[in-house]
Design an enzyme around this catalytic site. Sequence first.
Site, PDB file in Angstrom:
ATOM      1  N   CYS A  16      -3.988  -1.582  -1.867  1.00 14.95           N
ATOM      2  CA  CYS A  16      -4.567  -0.395  -1.846  1.00 14.95           C
ATOM      3  C   CYS A  16      -5.956  -0.327  -3.164  1.00 14.95           C
ATOM      4  O   CYS A  16      -5.264  -0.508  -4.637  1.00 14.95           O
ATOM      5  CB  CYS A  16      -3.401   0.813  -2.246  1.00 14.95           C
ATOM      6  SG  CYS A  16      -3.079   2.687  -3.005  1.00 14.95           S
TER       7      CYS A  16
ATOM      8  N   GLU B 186      -4.558   9.404   8.641  1.00 12.20           N
ATOM      9  CA  GLU B 186      -2.744   8.995   9.016  1.00 12.20           C
ATOM     10  C   GLU B 186      -2.548   9.848  10.468  1.00 12.20           C
ATOM     11  O   GLU B 186      -2.360   9.489  10.907  1.00 12.20           O
ATOM     12  CB  GLU B 186      -2.387   9.716   7.780  1.00 12.20           C
ATOM     13  CG  GLU B 186      -2.039   8.320   6.646  1.00 12.20           C
ATOM     14  CD  GLU B 186      -1.048   8.007   6.551  1.00 12.20           C
ATOM     15  OE1 GLU B 186       0.252   8.763   7.575  1.00 12.20           O
ATOM     16  OE2 GLU B 186      -1.158   7.097   5.862  1.00 12.20           O
TER      17      GLU B 186
ATOM     18  N   ASP C 184       1.090  -1.071   0.151  1.00 11.91           N
ATOM     19  CA  ASP C 184      -0.307  -0.263  -0.235  1.00 11.91           C
ATOM     20  C   ASP C 184       0.767   1.236  -0.227  1.00 11.91           C
ATOM     21  O   ASP C 184       2.507   0.869  -0.083  1.00 11.91           O
ATOM     22  CB  ASP C 184      -1.178  -0.187   1.162  1.00 11.91           C
ATOM     23  CG  ASP C 184      -1.370   1.215   1.519  1.00 11.91           C
ATOM     24  OD1 ASP C 184      -2.832   1.958   0.052  1.00 11.91           O
ATOM     25  OD2 ASP C 184      -1.728   1.926   2.513  1.00 11.91           O
ATOM     26  N   SER C 185       0.508   2.141  -0.020  1.00 10.34           N
ATOM     27  CA  SER C 185       1.180   3.088   0.141  1.00 10.34           C
ATOM     28  C   SER C 185       1.387   3.377   1.156  1.00 10.34           C
ATOM     29  O   SER C 185       3.076   4.611   0.999  1.00 10.34           O
ATOM     30  CB  SER C 185       0.429   5.088  -0.581  1.00 10.34           C
ATOM     31  OG  SER C 185      -0.507   5.308   0.001  1.00 10.34           O
TER      32      SER C 185
ATOM     33  N   HIS D 151      -7.293   2.809   4.130  1.00  9.42           N
ATOM     34  CA  HIS D 151      -7.388   3.862   5.622  1.00  9.42           C
ATOM     35  C   HIS D 151      -9.034   4.092   6.278  1.00  9.42           C
ATOM     36  O   HIS D 151      -8.271   3.925   7.199  1.00  9.42           O
ATOM     37  CB  HIS D 151      -6.560   5.000   4.852  1.00  9.42           C
ATOM     38  CG  HIS D 151      -5.383   5.342   4.186  1.00  9.42           C
ATOM     39  ND1 HIS D 151      -4.493   4.402   3.076  1.00  9.42           N
ATOM     40  CD2 HIS D 151      -4.454   5.814   5.544  1.00  9.42           C
ATOM     41  CE1 HIS D 151      -3.446   4.719   3.454  1.00  9.42           C
ATOM     42  NE2 HIS D 151      -3.399   5.686   4.665  1.00  9.42           N
TER      43      HIS D 151
ATOM     44  N   CYS E 110     -11.351   2.544   0.130  1.00  9.76           N
ATOM     45  CA  CYS E 110      -9.609   3.023  -0.152  1.00  9.76           C
ATOM     46  C   CYS E 110      -9.613   2.732   1.807  1.00  9.76           C
ATOM     47  O   CYS E 110     -10.030   2.183   2.800  1.00  9.76           O
ATOM     48  CB  CYS E 110      -9.704   4.891   0.820  1.00  9.76           C
ATOM     49  SG  CYS E 110      -7.716   5.298   1.004  1.00  9.76           S
TER      50      CYS E 110
HETATM   51  N1  DGL Z   1      -5.121   3.444   1.356  1.00 14.30           N
HETATM   52  C1  DGL Z   1      -4.632   4.013  -0.453  1.00 14.30           C
HETATM   53  C2  DGL Z   1      -6.184   3.507  -0.765  1.00 14.30           C
HETATM   54  O1  DGL Z   1      -6.630   2.600  -0.578  1.00 14.30           O
HETATM   55  C3  DGL Z   1      -4.924   5.579  -0.238  1.00 14.30           C
HETATM   56  C4  DGL Z   1      -4.457   6.063   0.981  1.00 14.30           C
HETATM   57  C5  DGL Z   1      -3.127   6.817  -0.447  1.00 14.30           C
HETATM   58  O2  DGL Z   1      -3.816   7.967  -0.614  1.00 14.30           O
HETATM   59  O3  DGL Z   1      -2.357   7.024  -1.101  1.00 14.30           O
HETATM   60  O4  DGL Z   1      -6.671   3.815  -2.123  1.00 14.30           O
END
Ligand code: DGL
Length: 293
Positions: A81, A160, A18-19, A211, A209
Amino acid sequence: MTESKAASFNNAPIGVFDSGFGGLTVASELAKALPHESIIYLGDSARCPYGPRDLDEVNTFVQQITSWLVDRKVKLIVIACNTATAAGLAHAQQTLDIPVIGVIEPGARAAAATTRNRRVGVIATKGTIDSGAYTEAIRAIDPQITVFSVPTPRFVIIAEQGIRMAQGPIESYTSLASKVYIRPEFEEIAREYLIPLTQCNIDTLVMGCTHFPLIKTLIGGVVGHDVTLISSAEEAARDAASVLEACGAQASPDATPTYEFYTTGNDIEEFRSFGSRAFLHELENVYHVDLPQ
Ligand code: DGL
């Protein structure tokens, strides 16, 4: 393949990325659903967030990370992600010799199976929403479903930020999360994003997402109990299990899993302590990695 070669392939790890921290919500479900499987996780914290970036650029990141994971001899890759799935899943599936799964198709499937009135909301990063990938995936399953999509980029920042603000033991993170996230300023942003969706009479909302499960209490508090929240993490873990079964590549039942975590960011201690809150277990083996460009 000889018997010992097959056994070493079967006991090879699953690669997950993931990011940043978000994909750890998927890794956590994978560890729960597949307790004998080892995991190598990469959080590309140095380049987080992916959401506002051009999808071609994110596709390049996906190629760098998947090739790094292939070098680590993973047997399956889970793109944990949504933005990276929208940008790079198709290319990765076409070019790599191992199976690759993403999180959009599992989330779409869960939403289509859940909605009763066929009105589904999707919240995600700008990149994911602009790609149209969720609308396409949900309507491929049931063209009668109307999809209402809203980019909610500030939710990534809240997730975050919140994970940094929480204190106390990991086990109580989920309950602590309500205290951390239900703050007037966060609620105001959530209402601004979500009230228009509830006015569309949706009965299902996809947290598109990885997150967002971290801020489920905030999102659920605004949309109310009549809207079912979907996270693709559990469904993606089920997909991973089916893919491994179909390839006959499950780890042996007596295998002891190992978990390794890599971050492209410079602060390993930060990744360890905040990542533990998303993974819901202490992260032990955390390392820094510089990806070959
Ligand atoms: N966790 C990433 C997703 O599922 C998004 C977070 C980011 O913008 O890096 O899209």
